[in-house]
Structures are given as C-alpha cells and as structure tokens.
Enzyme design. Structure first.
Site, PDB file in Angstrom:
ATOM      1  N   CYS A  65      -1.946   2.005   7.859  1.00 44.44           N
ATOM      2  CA  CYS A  65      -0.466   1.815   7.340  1.00 44.44           C
ATOM      3  C   CYS A  65      -0.070   0.489   7.799  1.00 44.44           C
ATOM      4  O   CYS A  65      -0.292   0.220   9.171  1.00 44.44           O
ATOM      5  CB  CYS A  65       0.371   3.031   8.022  1.00 44.44           C
ATOM      6  SG  CYS A  65       2.133   2.742   7.531  1.00 44.44           S
TER       7      CYS A  65
ATOM      8  N   ASP B 241      -2.810  -7.295   2.521  1.00 48.18           N
ATOM      9  CA  ASP B 241      -3.081  -6.747   1.181  1.00 48.18           C
ATOM     10  C   ASP B 241      -2.750  -7.780   0.237  1.00 48.18           C
ATOM     11  O   ASP B 241      -1.458  -7.972   0.074  1.00 48.18           O
ATOM     12  CB  ASP B 241      -2.489  -5.514   1.140  1.00 48.18           C
ATOM     13  CG  ASP B 241      -3.025  -4.439   2.180  1.00 48.18           C
ATOM     14  OD1 ASP B 241      -4.201  -4.458   2.488  1.00 48.18           O
ATOM     15  OD2 ASP B 241      -2.164  -3.472   2.465  1.00 48.18           O
TER      16      ASP B 241
ATOM     17  N   TYR C  41      -7.492   4.370  -9.602  1.00 49.65           N
ATOM     18  CA  TYR C  41      -7.190   3.422  -8.419  1.00 49.65           C
ATOM     19  C   TYR C  41      -8.285   2.092  -8.448  1.00 49.65           C
ATOM     20  O   TYR C  41      -7.563   0.967  -8.474  1.00 49.65           O
ATOM     21  CB  TYR C  41      -7.719   4.081  -7.017  1.00 49.65           C
ATOM     22  CG  TYR C  41      -7.339   3.352  -5.529  1.00 49.65           C
ATOM     23  CD1 TYR C  41      -6.176   2.903  -5.333  1.00 49.65           C
ATOM     24  CD2 TYR C  41      -8.502   3.001  -5.228  1.00 49.65           C
ATOM     25  CE1 TYR C  41      -5.926   2.282  -4.407  1.00 49.65           C
ATOM     26  CE2 TYR C  41      -8.282   2.145  -3.900  1.00 49.65           C
ATOM     27  CZ  TYR C  41      -6.957   1.736  -3.380  1.00 49.65           C
ATOM     28  OH  TYR C  41      -6.724   1.087  -2.420  1.00 49.65           O
TER      29      TYR C  41
ATOM     30  N   TYR D 176       0.276  -5.057  -5.171  1.00 47.50           N
ATOM     31  CA  TYR D 176       0.830  -4.947  -3.690  1.00 47.50           C
ATOM     32  C   TYR D 176       2.128  -5.463  -3.945  1.00 47.50           C
ATOM     33  O   TYR D 176       2.761  -5.630  -2.883  1.00 47.50           O
ATOM     34  CB  TYR D 176       0.230  -5.513  -2.760  1.00 47.50           C
ATOM     35  CG  TYR D 176      -1.285  -4.993  -2.513  1.00 47.50           C
ATOM     36  CD1 TYR D 176      -1.284  -3.367  -2.230  1.00 47.50           C
ATOM     37  CD2 TYR D 176      -2.405  -5.586  -2.363  1.00 47.50           C
ATOM     38  CE1 TYR D 176      -2.435  -2.889  -1.864  1.00 47.50           C
ATOM     39  CE2 TYR D 176      -3.608  -4.705  -2.159  1.00 47.50           C
ATOM     40  CZ  TYR D 176      -3.682  -3.593  -1.875  1.00 47.50           C
ATOM     41  OH  TYR D 176      -4.847  -2.903  -1.918  1.00 47.50           O
TER      42      TYR D 176
ATOM     43  N   GLU E 194       1.429  -0.533  -6.868  1.00 48.48           N
ATOM     44  CA  GLU E 194       1.378   0.849  -6.127  1.00 48.48           C
ATOM     45  C   GLU E 194       2.792   1.468  -6.019  1.00 48.48           C
ATOM     46  O   GLU E 194       3.657   0.360  -5.197  1.00 48.48           O
ATOM     47  CB  GLU E 194       0.620   0.802  -4.862  1.00 48.48           C
ATOM     48  CG  GLU E 194      -0.814   0.554  -5.152  1.00 48.48           C
ATOM     49  CD  GLU E 194      -1.929   0.626  -4.090  1.00 48.48           C
ATOM     50  OE1 GLU E 194      -1.500   1.056  -3.054  1.00 48.48           O
ATOM     51  OE2 GLU E 194      -2.979   0.233  -4.011  1.00 48.48           O
TER      52      GLU E 194
ATOM     53  N   CYS F 119       0.761  -1.263   0.123  1.00 47.42           N
ATOM     54  CA  CYS F 119      -0.004  -0.081  -0.166  1.00 47.42           C
ATOM     55  C   CYS F 119       0.853   1.035  -0.101  1.00 47.42           C
ATOM     56  O   CYS F 119       1.664   1.456   0.835  1.00 47.42           O
ATOM     57  CB  CYS F 119      -0.887  -0.086   1.193  1.00 47.42           C
ATOM     58  SG  CYS F 119      -1.951   1.387   1.459  1.00 47.42           S
TER      59      CYS F 119
ATOM     60  N   CYS G 226      19.441  -4.593   6.575  1.00 41.89           N
ATOM     61  CA  CYS G 226      19.981  -4.682   5.279  1.00 41.89           C
ATOM     62  C   CYS G 226      21.532  -4.202   5.244  1.00 41.89           C
ATOM     63  O   CYS G 226      21.554  -2.861   5.876  1.00 41.89           O
ATOM     64  CB  CYS G 226      19.339  -4.109   3.987  1.00 41.89           C
ATOM     65  SG  CYS G 226      19.945  -4.170   2.492  1.00 41.89           S
TER      66      CYS G 226
END
Length: 223
Positions: free
Chosen positions: A203, A133, A86, A138, A98, A55, A212
């Site tokens: 969110c 999602d 959308y 996504y 997205e 998202c 990382c």
C-alpha cells in the site's frame, strides 16, 4: 495477443486500444469487510462516486473505512477497452486508470468528505504515476456521476491547488470528467488489503501532509 506500449506514459486512442470483450469479470457477491453487495442495483437514496489515486488496493481501503460508505469495489475506468484484464490495463493499451467505486449514503457522509479523503491521501501532482508506480493506470482522476458532484469536484480542486503548489509539488494533474463505464477488476483485487486477504500487503497510500480546505476532519483509521 495484444499490443504492448513501450511508452508507459502515453495513452492509446480509441482506434489503437485493446478491443476487450463482452464478458464481465466475475466477482464475489458480498464485500469482504462491509458485508454489503459488491454490485448494484443499490438501495434507494445511495449515490456512487469514482476515484483514481494510484494502486487501487490502498485507495479502496481508505474509502471503506469512512462511516456512511455502503460498499466499495476496485476496477478499471476512463479508457476504451471493454471488460479489460489487469494485465491489459497495466500494459497501457486500454487507456484505463485503476479506480475505486464508492457507494455512499449522502445522509450520513458528504461527497465533500470523500473528496477530502481523496485529495489528502495521495499526490495529485504526479501525472502518469503515483510514487514508484509508473504508468497511465496510476494517474489521478475523479469521475463524477451527477452535476453536483462535478461542481464540488472542480471547486475542491481549485481550493486545494494553492496548497499543493505551496508544498512545492507543482500543479494538480488530476483528471475530472463525467464517469464512463466502470469495469470490475478480478476478484482477488477486491478488498485486497482486508484482514481476510492481505492485511499486510503493498500500500502506497496515506496522509500526504497537506490539508484540503473542504469536508470534515481526517477519516478514522479503523477497519
């Protein structure tokens, strides 16, 4: 009407994708948080990067918080449909994911720092989904704009792959490819999680618990 895909995890072909339109999506002139332009042309010396990590609401907020980022915007990228909506993107019929457009000053923030924020704030091993999602829109993706970005993105994936594998998540599914057209999303999506719009909105992004081994330390958690 447009074709709705019953299999949300299947990408359309160029021939079967929704046709789209020539009219660009209207958006505000200024970034709600940073106060900078939302569209180019950009000042000399700035570079552009593109990331898809689920998202785009929460993903955009991650990047606008990073010092050295000049502007961000959300939109649709990596598919076939020109200037999609959308609803069309969520149907699975455009092939887009997205995405977040990140305009940054390489003299103030490195591309590797942006990559680090990307890798550490979503799960890059989930295929056509991110958490709850589910759908092609996504999927995880990095779209590069220079040969140097492409090299850095590939190197970061190689460096992060053992970390992801050792966490039990499996193999990275992130797509890395040269950037194609970026189509701005509707204005209400832009800076959706800003204080001026929906600071408590949905969110699903945040630290994934993996580190990382590139770039700098975790970006500041401040607006």
């Amino acid at each position: 009407m447009f074709l709705r895909y019953t299999k949300q995890l299947d990408l359309p072909t160029a021939e079967s994708a929704i046709p789209g339109r020539d009219t660009e999506m209207p958006v505000a002139a200024k970034h709600t948080v940073l106060g900078t332009p939302l569209r180019g042309p950009w000042p000399a010396g700035l570079e552009v990067a593109y990331f898809g990590m689920g998202c785009f609401w929460g993903a955009e907020r991650i990047f606008w918080r990073i010092p050295g980022v000049y502007s961000t915007a959300v939109g649709y990228q990596g598919g076939f449909t020109k200037n999609p909506t959308y609803e069309e993107t969520c149907s699975g019929g455009t092939g887009h994911t997205e995405a977040v457009q990140v305009v940054y000053d390489p003299a103030k923030v490195s591309y590797e720092t942006l990559l680090k924020a990307f890798w550490e704030n979503h799960d890059p091993a989930q295929g056509m989904r991110q958490g709850n999602d589910v759908g092609t829109q996504y999927r995880s993706a990095i779209y590069t704009t220079t040969p140097a970005q492409a090299t850095a993105a590939e190197s970061s994936r190689e460096a992060f792959a053992p970390v992801v594998r050792n966490s039990g998540r499996g193999e990275i599914t992130t797509q890395i490819a040269p950037a194609g057209p970026f189509y701005y999303a509707e204005d209400y999506h832009q800076q959706y999680l800003s204080d001026a719009k929906n600071p408590g909105g949905y969110c699903n992004h945040g630290p994934n618990g993996m580190t990382c081994p590139i770039g700098v330390a975790q970006v500041p958690d401040a607006r």
